[in-house]
Design an enzyme around this catalytic site. Structure first.
Site, short mmCIF file in Angstrom:
data_model
loop_
_atom_site.label_atom_id
_atom_site.label_comp_id
_atom_site.label_asym_id
_atom_site.label_seq_id
_atom_site.Cartn_x
_atom_site.Cartn_y
_atom_site.Cartn_z
N ILE A 12 60.34 15.25 -48.87
CA ILE A 12 59.66 16.55 -48.99
C ILE A 12 59.70 17.03 -50.44
O ILE A 12 58.69 17.47 -50.98
CB ILE A 12 60.32 17.59 -48.05
CG1 ILE A 12 60.23 17.13 -46.58
CG2 ILE A 12 59.70 18.97 -48.24
CD1 ILE A 12 58.84 16.96 -46.02
N CYS A 140 58.06 20.48 -39.69
CA CYS A 140 56.69 19.97 -39.59
C CYS A 140 56.07 20.26 -38.21
O CYS A 140 54.94 20.74 -38.11
CB CYS A 140 56.67 18.48 -39.88
SG CYS A 140 57.95 17.55 -39.01
N ASN A 141 56.82 19.99 -37.15
CA ASN A 141 56.30 20.23 -35.80
C ASN A 141 56.06 21.72 -35.57
O ASN A 141 55.03 22.11 -35.02
CB ASN A 141 57.28 19.69 -34.75
CG ASN A 141 57.16 18.19 -34.59
OD1 ASN A 141 56.08 17.68 -34.34
ND2 ASN A 141 58.27 17.47 -34.74
N ARG A 168 57.59 10.88 -34.35
CA ARG A 168 57.82 9.61 -35.07
C ARG A 168 59.34 9.37 -35.16
O ARG A 168 60.13 10.31 -35.28
CB ARG A 168 57.18 9.63 -36.46
CG ARG A 168 57.68 10.74 -37.39
CD ARG A 168 58.83 10.27 -38.23
NE ARG A 168 59.33 11.26 -39.15
CZ ARG A 168 60.34 12.08 -38.91
NH1 ARG A 168 60.94 12.08 -37.73
NH2 ARG A 168 60.77 12.93 -39.85
N GLY A 195 60.23 25.09 -29.22
CA GLY A 195 59.69 26.38 -28.72
C GLY A 195 60.44 27.56 -29.33
O GLY A 195 59.82 28.44 -29.96
N HIS A 220 53.47 12.56 -36.04
CA HIS A 220 53.78 13.02 -34.69
C HIS A 220 52.45 13.23 -33.95
O HIS A 220 51.41 13.43 -34.58
CB HIS A 220 54.48 14.38 -34.70
CG HIS A 220 55.72 14.47 -35.53
ND1 HIS A 220 56.85 13.73 -35.27
CD2 HIS A 220 56.04 15.26 -36.60
CE1 HIS A 220 57.80 14.07 -36.13
NE2 HIS A 220 57.32 14.98 -36.96
N GLN A 301 54.22 14.39 -40.66
CA GLN A 301 55.51 15.06 -40.82
C GLN A 301 55.91 15.24 -42.28
O GLN A 301 56.62 16.19 -42.62
CB GLN A 301 56.61 14.26 -40.08
CG GLN A 301 57.07 12.97 -40.74
CD GLN A 301 56.14 11.79 -40.50
OE1 GLN A 301 55.14 11.92 -39.81
NE2 GLN A 301 56.48 10.63 -41.06
P1 NAD Z 1 65.32 13.10 -47.71
O1 NAD Z 1 66.59 12.50 -47.28
O2 NAD Z 1 64.10 12.26 -47.80
O3 NAD Z 1 65.51 13.80 -49.13
C1 NAD Z 1 66.63 14.59 -49.45
C2 NAD Z 1 66.98 14.40 -50.91
O4 NAD Z 1 68.07 15.26 -51.24
C3 NAD Z 1 67.43 12.98 -51.25
O5 NAD Z 1 66.79 12.60 -52.44
C4 NAD Z 1 68.95 13.12 -51.43
O6 NAD Z 1 69.44 12.18 -52.36
C5 NAD Z 1 69.04 14.53 -51.99
N1 NAD Z 1 70.35 15.17 -51.79
C6 NAD Z 1 71.26 14.94 -50.82
N2 NAD Z 1 72.32 15.77 -50.96
C7 NAD Z 1 72.08 16.51 -52.06
C8 NAD Z 1 72.78 17.56 -52.73
N3 NAD Z 1 73.96 17.97 -52.28
N4 NAD Z 1 72.23 18.10 -53.83
C9 NAD Z 1 71.02 17.70 -54.29
N5 NAD Z 1 70.30 16.72 -53.68
C10 NAD Z 1 70.82 16.15 -52.58
O7 NAD Z 1 65.08 14.35 -46.74
P2 NAD Z 1 63.69 15.00 -46.35
O8 NAD Z 1 63.08 14.23 -45.24
O9 NAD Z 1 62.90 15.25 -47.58
O10 NAD Z 1 64.20 16.35 -45.71
C11 NAD Z 1 64.54 17.48 -46.50
C12 NAD Z 1 64.45 18.73 -45.65
O11 NAD Z 1 63.10 18.88 -45.20
C13 NAD Z 1 65.31 18.72 -44.38
O12 NAD Z 1 65.70 20.04 -44.09
C14 NAD Z 1 64.34 18.23 -43.32
O13 NAD Z 1 64.68 18.61 -42.02
C15 NAD Z 1 63.06 18.95 -43.79
N6 NAD Z 1 61.81 18.31 -43.32
C16 NAD Z 1 61.67 16.96 -43.33
C17 NAD Z 1 60.49 16.41 -42.85
C18 NAD Z 1 60.28 14.94 -42.80
O14 NAD Z 1 59.54 14.47 -41.97
N7 NAD Z 1 60.85 14.15 -43.66
C19 NAD Z 1 59.46 17.23 -42.40
C20 NAD Z 1 59.62 18.61 -42.46
C21 NAD Z 1 60.82 19.15 -42.92
#
Ligand code: NAD
Length: 339
Positions: A12, A140-141, A168, A195, A220, A301
């Site tokens: 993200i 995302c959902n 997914r 929900g 998804h 997502q």
């Molecule tokens: P990710 O694991 O792909 O990326 C997270 C990044 O943060 C990584 O680069 C990791 O090295 C870094 N990181 C870890 N600990 C850290 C710290 N203490 N300080 C700084 N950086 C740190 O995760 P993501 O999928 O991008 O998810 C991030 C957020 O977005 C989460 O809350 C997730 O639920 C939400 N999200 C994810 C998606 C998805 O499908 N991937 C969709 C919507 C929301």
């Protein structure tokens, strides 16, 4: 120019950084990495100053040819607002840093609503985010659900939503996650958390959600049914979807009947990272029966929350107070084109 830093440059975070850098009223003043991996070199190639979580790893970054601009604390000092895109529950720990620095921060859907006390969707509650220090952009959902529910509520009034989410199993780069050969009920009990999460944005909506995880990485798929106050007309529903800035109609004529074909199509459109920022609603699935509405929507997502983060930045900093203007600016800067 709003100075934005992205803490957590992963799936993200790297997308939000590019989307922010594309906006005429924002700039990236830093992104953070924990390890000197491929994402770190991409950040460097983009010209984003790179800050690190653990100062002891500075040598490892430099050995990999990646210049380090400082620590996360240094990054926070340079920014008007932090987009925290660290893994779920890490944002809640980082909140202390932001509080101490008196800086605004956006958290992601992996955090609880309470981390910010306010959950955001551009089309639903932009104005309520104006001036806030902390905001959570829902998952995302939930984002995909909020968009279609709000649009139908505005037009017809929503009595009840029932939605099944086929989720997914992992993002494409997550090689250690599954399932590989199972349909996993997520959870077995009903309702799923989605929900109640929608209700953090739209508290008056009655909704029940069921979820399962399947072996795919692309998107998804939601099967949605809504009971509406007044009877929907199919052509009008399709018109609302077509005109909505964050929903795209997958036309019957495209012949697309799956997430794989839809992803391929978005790739062919030349979208960055083949990202679908809109809900992909299948025209042929839109069905009305008295006061009931049915449809399928695909949710990418990795992408739909990215544009919501950009709008949340404008609302929180108060540089734009009109949601439609912000949404239009965000979309234009990313060159949205009809799917
Ligand atoms: P990710 O694991 O792909 O990326 C997270 C990044 O943060 C990584 O680069 C990791 O090295 C870094 N990181 C870890 N600990 C850290 C710290 N203490 N300080 C700084 N950086 C740190 O995760 P993501 O999928 O991008 O998810 C991030 C957020 O977005 C989460 O809350 C997730 O639920 C939400 N999200 C994810 C998606 C998805 O499908 N991937 C969709 C919507 C929301």
């Amino acid at each position: 120019m709003i100075k934005v830093a992205v803490n957590g440059y992963g799936t993200i975070g790297k997308r939000v950084a590019d989307a922010v850098a594309a906006q005429p009223d924002m700039q990236i003043v830093g992104v953070s990495k924990t390890r000197p991996n491929a994402d770190a070199s991409i950040a460097m190639n983009r010209g984003f100053p790179l800050f690190i979580a653990d100062p002891a790893k500075k040598g490892a970054f430099e050995k990999a040819g990646i210049a380090v601009a400082g620590t996360i604390e240094d990054m926070i000092k340079r920014a008007d607002l932090i987009v925290d895109a660290t893994p779920g529950d890490t944002g809640a720990k980082n909140r202390i840093l932001y509080e101490k620095a008196g800086v605004k921060a956006i958290f992601q859907g992996g955090e609880e609503h309470e981390v910010a006390g306010f959950s955001f969707n551009s089309d639903c509650n932009f104005k309520d985010a104006i001036g806030r220090q902390f905001v959570r952009v829902v998952s995302c959902n939930t984002t995909g659900l909020c968009r279609i529910i709000k649009a139908m509520d505005r037009e017809y009034g929503v009595v009840k939503v029932r939605a099944v989410m086929v989720r997914r199993g992992a993002d494409p780069g997550e090689i250690k996650k599954g399932p590989i050969d199972a349909i996993v009920l997520n959870p077995v009990s009903i309702p799923s958390h989605h929900g109640p999460d929608v209700q953090t944005v739209l508290p008056n909506i009655s909704i029940v959600t069921l979820a399962m995880i399947v072996p795919t990485t692309l998107m998804h798929m939601h099967a949605i049914q809504m009971d509406l106050v007044s009877a929907p007309a199919r052509e009008r529903v399709i018109e609302i979807i077509r005109k909505h800035p964050r929903m795209g109609l997958v036309p019957r004529t495209s012949g697309i009947t799956s997430t794989a074909e839809l992803k391929e199509f978005v790739m062919d459109l030349g979208r960055p990272r083949s990202d679908l920022w809109e809900n992909g609603i299948f025209e042929d699935s839109v069905a009305c029966d008295g006061n009931e509405l049915y449809l399928f929507q695909a949710i990418h997502q990795e992408a739909d929350v990215v544009v919501e983060n950009v709008d949340a930045i404008r609302a929180m900093t108060g540089v734009e107070k009109d949601p439609d203007t912000s949404i239009r600016m965000t979309n234009q800067a990313l060159h949205f084109q009809a799917i």
